[in-house]
Design a protein around this motif. Structure first.
Motif, PDB file in Angstrom:
ATOM      1  N   MET A   1       0.825  -1.187   0.000  1.00  0.00           N
ATOM      2  CA  MET A   1       0.000   0.000   0.000  1.00  0.00           C
ATOM      3  C   MET A   1       0.868   1.249   0.000  1.00  0.00           C
ATOM      4  SD  MET A   1      -2.704   1.206   2.804  1.00  0.00           S
ATOM      5  CE  MET A   1      -3.561   2.707   2.586  1.00  0.00           C
ATOM      6  N   GLY A   2       1.714   1.445   1.031  1.00  0.00           N
ATOM      7  CA  GLY A   2       2.554   2.630   1.111  1.00  0.00           C
ATOM      8  C   GLY A   2       1.733   3.887   1.252  1.00  0.00           C
ATOM      9  N   ALA A   3       2.349   5.001   0.991  1.00  0.00           N
ATOM     10  CA  ALA A   3       1.658   6.282   1.113  1.00  0.00           C
ATOM     11  C   ALA A   3       0.580   6.404   0.040  1.00  0.00           C
ATOM     12  CB  ALA A   3       2.660   7.425   0.988  1.00  0.00           C
ATOM     13  N   VAL A   4      -0.475   7.099   0.377  1.00  0.00           N
ATOM     14  CA  VAL A   4      -1.569   7.312  -0.550  1.00  0.00           C
ATOM     15  C   VAL A   4      -1.101   8.250  -1.655  1.00  0.00           C
ATOM     16  CG1 VAL A   4      -3.897   8.229  -0.777  1.00  0.00           C
ATOM     17  CG2 VAL A   4      -3.269   6.937   1.259  1.00  0.00           C
ATOM     18  N   SER A   5      -1.259   7.844  -2.902  1.00  0.00           N
ATOM     19  CA  SER A   5      -0.863   8.641  -4.058  1.00  0.00           C
ATOM     20  C   SER A   5       0.567   9.145  -3.941  1.00  0.00           C
ATOM     21  CB  SER A   5      -1.821   9.824  -4.234  1.00  0.00           C
ATOM     22  OG  SER A   5      -3.129   9.364  -4.422  1.00  0.00           O
ATOM     23  N   GLY A   6       1.465   8.336  -3.365  1.00  0.00           N
ATOM     24  CA  GLY A   6       2.864   8.705  -3.254  1.00  0.00           C
ATOM     25  C   GLY A   6       3.185   9.706  -2.158  1.00  0.00           C
ATOM     26  N   HIS A  12      -6.047  13.178   7.984  1.00  0.00           N
ATOM     27  CA  HIS A  12      -7.460  12.818   8.105  1.00  0.00           C
ATOM     28  C   HIS A  12      -8.062  13.675   9.212  1.00  0.00           C
ATOM     29  CE1 HIS A  12      -7.997   9.300   5.499  1.00  0.00           C
ATOM     30  NE2 HIS A  12      -6.742   9.048   5.776  1.00  0.00           N
ATOM     31  N   THR A  13      -9.055  14.488   8.870  1.00  0.00           N
ATOM     32  CA  THR A  13      -9.790  15.252   9.873  1.00  0.00           C
ATOM     33  C   THR A  13     -10.817  14.305  10.468  1.00  0.00           C
ATOM     34  OG1 THR A  13      -9.462  17.294   8.643  1.00  0.00           O
ATOM     35  CG2 THR A  13     -11.249  17.270  10.297  1.00  0.00           C
ATOM     36  N   VAL A  14     -10.678  13.998  11.758  1.00  0.00           N
ATOM     37  CA  VAL A  14     -11.599  13.046  12.386  1.00  0.00           C
ATOM     38  C   VAL A  14     -12.680  13.747  13.199  1.00  0.00           C
ATOM     39  CG1 VAL A  14      -9.926  11.160  12.369  1.00  0.00           C
ATOM     40  CG2 VAL A  14     -10.062  12.641  14.371  1.00  0.00           C
ATOM     41  N   ALA A  15     -12.479  15.033  13.498  1.00  0.00           N
ATOM     42  CA  ALA A  15     -13.506  15.802  14.207  1.00  0.00           C
ATOM     43  C   ALA A  15     -13.275  17.291  13.940  1.00  0.00           C
ATOM     44  CB  ALA A  15     -13.446  15.542  15.704  1.00  0.00           C
ATOM     45  N   PRO A  36     -14.071   3.931  10.400  1.00  0.00           N
ATOM     46  CA  PRO A  36     -12.721   3.520  10.042  1.00  0.00           C
ATOM     47  C   PRO A  36     -12.184   4.149   8.758  1.00  0.00           C
ATOM     48  CG  PRO A  36     -14.255   1.706   9.755  1.00  0.00           C
ATOM     49  CD  PRO A  36     -15.017   2.837  10.379  1.00  0.00           C
ATOM     50  N   GLY A  37     -12.958   4.174   7.705  1.00  0.00           N
ATOM     51  CA  GLY A  37     -12.492   4.749   6.451  1.00  0.00           C
ATOM     52  C   GLY A  37     -11.142   4.184   6.020  1.00  0.00           C
ATOM     53  N   ASP A  38     -10.415   4.951   5.227  1.00  0.00           N
ATOM     54  CA  ASP A  38      -9.110   4.529   4.720  1.00  0.00           C
ATOM     55  C   ASP A  38      -8.108   4.259   5.833  1.00  0.00           C
ATOM     56  OD1 ASP A  38     -10.066   4.826   2.137  1.00  0.00           O
ATOM     57  OD2 ASP A  38      -9.224   6.837   1.892  1.00  0.00           O
ATOM     58  N   MET A  39      -8.244   4.975   6.963  1.00  0.00           N
ATOM     59  CA  MET A  39      -7.307   4.854   8.085  1.00  0.00           C
ATOM     60  C   MET A  39      -7.204   3.421   8.597  1.00  0.00           C
ATOM     61  SD  MET A  39      -8.375   8.140  10.447  1.00  0.00           S
ATOM     62  CE  MET A  39      -9.917   7.421  10.935  1.00  0.00           C
ATOM     63  N   ALA A  40      -8.227   2.637   8.408  1.00  0.00           N
ATOM     64  CA  ALA A  40      -8.283   1.281   8.968  1.00  0.00           C
ATOM     65  C   ALA A  40      -7.167   0.379   8.451  1.00  0.00           C
ATOM     66  CB  ALA A  40      -9.635   0.643   8.678  1.00  0.00           C
ATOM     67  N   GLY A  41      -6.668   0.635   7.257  1.00  0.00           N
ATOM     68  CA  GLY A  41      -5.652  -0.225   6.680  1.00  0.00           C
ATOM     69  C   GLY A  41      -4.241   0.329   6.708  1.00  0.00           C
ATOM     70  N   TYR A  42      -4.031   1.484   7.321  1.00  0.00           N
ATOM     71  CA  TYR A  42      -2.713   2.121   7.302  1.00  0.00           C
ATOM     72  C   TYR A  42      -1.690   1.471   8.236  1.00  0.00           C
ATOM     73  CZ  TYR A  42      -4.748   6.312   4.988  1.00  0.00           C
ATOM     74  OH  TYR A  42      -5.356   7.177   4.135  1.00  0.00           O
ATOM     75  N   GLY A  43      -2.118   0.840   9.298  1.00  0.00           N
ATOM     76  CA  GLY A  43      -1.250   0.386  10.383  1.00  0.00           C
ATOM     77  C   GLY A  43       0.124  -0.132  10.007  1.00  0.00           C
TER      78      GLY A  43
END
Length: 137
Positions: A1-6, A12-15, A36-43
């Motif tokens: 996966m790596g960084a999103v779009s390089g 991510h604004t969560v609130a 969760p959104g995209d953040m769920a798979g970043y770990g």
């Protein structure tokens, strides 16, 4: 996966001025799970998570934090880990980066948590939180 779009860092604004309040009965933590959104798979791809926070119209004993949970299968979850310790000020601030790779699992979820810093009265604030996810290179 790596960084999103390089990108090396993804925000991510969560609130944004989200009203949070304690229960007004005791000092129990109030937990608000975030979608969760995209953040769920970043770990597994992260080196750190940095929180940019602010609490407006905060009552005197309001405190809050962000916690994370990790999982391998999305069914069995870890106990909560503080992304940053309780904040009890309204001043905009940037928290120390969360870098514990042993708590950055295959699947991730996050929550906002609040409780009174003392007493049991209802405490509240409008919280804003942006999470900056830094990816491995």
């Amino acid at each position: 996966m790596g960084a999103v779009s390089g990108q090396k860092v993804v925000l991510h604004t969560v609130a944004t001025r989200l009203m949070m309040q304690t229960n007004g009965i005791d000092a129990t933590e109030i937990v608000l799970d975030l979608p969760p959104g995209d953040m769920a798979g970043y770990g597994p791809y992260l080196t750190s998570i940095t929180a940019h926070v602010q609490a407006d119209a905060r009552t005197a004993n309001f405190q809050w934090k962000v916690v994370s949970y990790w999982s391998i299968d999305g069914v069995n979850w870890s106990t909560a880990s503080d992304v940053f310790a309780y904040v009890s000020t309204g001043t905009p601030s940037i928290q120390a980066p969360f870098t514990d790779v042993a708590k950055l699992g295959i699947k991730m979820r996050y929550a906002l948590v609040c409780k009174p810093s003392s007493g049991t009265a209802r405490e509240q604030a409008f919280v804003t939180c942006v999470l900056a996810f830094e990816f491995k290179t």
